[in-house]
Design an enzyme around this catalytic site. Structure first.
Site, PDB file in Angstrom:
ATOM      1  N   HIS A  45       0.830  -1.211   0.000  1.00  0.00           N
ATOM      2  CA  HIS A  45       0.000   0.000   0.000  1.00  0.00           C
ATOM      3  C   HIS A  45       0.863   1.261   0.000  1.00  0.00           C
ATOM      4  O   HIS A  45       0.331   2.379   0.085  1.00  0.00           O
ATOM      5  CB  HIS A  45      -0.910   0.029   1.229  1.00  0.00           C
ATOM      6  CG  HIS A  45      -2.015  -0.986   1.195  1.00  0.00           C
ATOM      7  ND1 HIS A  45      -2.825  -1.163   0.107  1.00  0.00           N
ATOM      8  CD2 HIS A  45      -2.446  -1.871   2.146  1.00  0.00           C
ATOM      9  CE1 HIS A  45      -3.717  -2.117   0.363  1.00  0.00           C
ATOM     10  NE2 HIS A  45      -3.502  -2.553   1.586  1.00  0.00           N
ATOM     11  N   ARG A  91      -9.866   3.404  -6.423  1.00  0.00           N
ATOM     12  CA  ARG A  91     -11.319   3.410  -6.247  1.00  0.00           C
ATOM     13  C   ARG A  91     -11.748   4.802  -5.828  1.00  0.00           C
ATOM     14  O   ARG A  91     -10.969   5.533  -5.230  1.00  0.00           O
ATOM     15  CB  ARG A  91     -11.671   2.386  -5.155  1.00  0.00           C
ATOM     16  CG  ARG A  91     -13.142   2.147  -4.885  1.00  0.00           C
ATOM     17  CD  ARG A  91     -13.274   1.174  -3.714  1.00  0.00           C
ATOM     18  NE  ARG A  91     -14.631   0.708  -3.519  1.00  0.00           N
ATOM     19  CZ  ARG A  91     -15.031  -0.068  -2.529  1.00  0.00           C
ATOM     20  NH1 ARG A  91     -14.125  -0.459  -1.626  1.00  0.00           N
ATOM     21  NH2 ARG A  91     -16.282  -0.458  -2.420  1.00  0.00           N
ATOM     22  N   SER A  94     -15.195   2.022   3.310  1.00  0.00           N
ATOM     23  CA  SER A  94     -14.611   0.693   3.476  1.00  0.00           C
ATOM     24  C   SER A  94     -13.402   0.719   4.413  1.00  0.00           C
ATOM     25  O   SER A  94     -13.207  -0.200   5.225  1.00  0.00           O
ATOM     26  CB  SER A  94     -14.196   0.146   2.107  1.00  0.00           C
ATOM     27  OG  SER A  94     -13.763  -1.192   2.205  1.00  0.00           O
ATOM     28  N   PHE A 117     -17.946 -11.209  -5.930  1.00  0.00           N
ATOM     29  CA  PHE A 117     -17.815 -10.695  -4.566  1.00  0.00           C
ATOM     30  C   PHE A 117     -18.270 -11.720  -3.535  1.00  0.00           C
ATOM     31  O   PHE A 117     -17.605 -11.907  -2.505  1.00  0.00           O
ATOM     32  CB  PHE A 117     -18.610  -9.395  -4.398  1.00  0.00           C
ATOM     33  CG  PHE A 117     -18.464  -8.816  -3.020  1.00  0.00           C
ATOM     34  CD1 PHE A 117     -17.346  -8.076  -2.681  1.00  0.00           C
ATOM     35  CD2 PHE A 117     -19.417  -9.048  -2.040  1.00  0.00           C
ATOM     36  CE1 PHE A 117     -17.178  -7.570  -1.398  1.00  0.00           C
ATOM     37  CE2 PHE A 117     -19.263  -8.544  -0.750  1.00  0.00           C
ATOM     38  CZ  PHE A 117     -18.144  -7.804  -0.437  1.00  0.00           C
TER      39      PHE A 117
END
Length: 322
Positions: free
Chosen positions: A139, A163, A171, A256
């Protein structure tokens, strides 16, 4: 040490009150990026990390489709080996800086039979010991990546996924309650997110350097929303010789609901480990709903307006958009 510059005492207090507990000794700022305090101990080793050009790097801001992309890429690189894919994704796709996130070492010394896996205790060593070619998860923004990547002396394939910030924030709030011990409310978390005071932030400083390098042959830039809209047409599929049957199988595997129910990728072991040692009490799941645009129903009109103004300001000199 909590990141504090005196400009916004309210945010400094939120950080100290809701994050600096069993999980955090504090925060540091590294090249303008908010990171857990332990990152200062590992920064040089990460910067000097020996990069293998055979590896594939999955890069992202947290909660933007990282696990989904990692599973997709690993499956393609390993010829859809669903049997081997039952192994924990944290082992199959080592997380470069994971040990910096869990910096509560003084607290865990008091925990009886503390059995943290090696990829948590020393993520750099675990990554070094994993045979290439492999998937590498990180990340870290561009400015904190290993020197060999930044200076171009090593050019592994790098897949960056992002995103829209509102869904990311919702989230990430869920994630921080579940995994990182956040005990505050959603509104305060939004304030931290907008101010760049959550781990790996500022958000736009994370995205734009990769966007500006998207035309480099070793960098593939993806948007979560595009993957949701038409996963089989994504470049990660098109650049590999998958037949129609394989594409259908992989698409189903990556749905998902199947991802959420798959203990190899839904961080089931990590969450159970944290609960076993009373390091989290939040009754949530690592994968929430994966929908696009759901944040609008969870944010107040005032917060939504702040996100719109913040986005407009940060993108006024860029051609990037969601």
């Amino acid at each position: 040490m909590v990141v504090a510059n005196g400009e916004n005492p309210e945010l400094d207090e939120i950080l100290k009150k809701y994050f600096t507990n069993k999980f955090r000794t504090g925060y540091v700022t590294a090249k303008g990026v908010t990171m857990p305090e332990r990152f200062a101990e590992m920064e040089e080793d990460i910067y000097n990390f020996e990069v293998c050009e055979d590896d594939v790097w999955i890069c992202s801001f947290p909660k933007t489709g990282t696990t989904w992309t990692s599973e997709m890429v690993w499956m393609i690189l390993n010829n859809l080996d669903f049997a081997k894919g039952q192994e924990n994704i944290e082992i199959r796709c080592p997380f470069l800086e994971l040990s910096t996130i869990f910096d509560h070492r003084e607290n865990v010394k008091t925990i009886k039979n503390f059995d943290a896996p090696s990829f948590v205790l020393d993520s750099l060593k675990f990554l070094k010991d994993t045979k290439s070619p492999k998937c590498v998860k990180t990340h870290l923004p561009w400015v904190l990546l290993p020197k060999q990547i930044q200076d171009g002396s090593k050019k592994p394939l790098m897949i960056y996924v992002t995103r829209n910030p509102k869904d990311t924030c919702v989230s990430y709030h869920n994630h921080c309650k579940l995994i990182e011990g956040y005990t505050g409310n959603f509104e305060d978390f939004c304030k931290l997110f907008l101010a760049g005071k959550v781990t790996y932030a500022p958000f736009w400083d994370h995205i734009l350097p990769f966007w500006e390098r998207r035309d480099q042959p070793n960098i593939l830039f993806l948007k979560y929303e595009d993957l949701i809209k038409d996963l089989p047409s994504s470049p990660t599929f098109l650049k590999n010789d998958l037949n129609d049957e394989q594409v259908a199988r992989l698409t189903d595997h990556l749905s998902f609901q199947n991802m959420k129910n798959n203990n190899a990728v839904n961080y089931h072991e990590m969450v159970n480990f944290l609960r076993k040692h009373n390091l989290t009490s939040y009754d949530g799941s690592f994968m929430r709903n994966g929908k696009v645009g759901g944040a609008s129903a969870e944010m107040s009109p005032e917060i939504l307006e702040k996100f719109e103004e913040w986005t407009k300001e940060n993108l006024k000199r860029s051609d990037f958009s969601f």
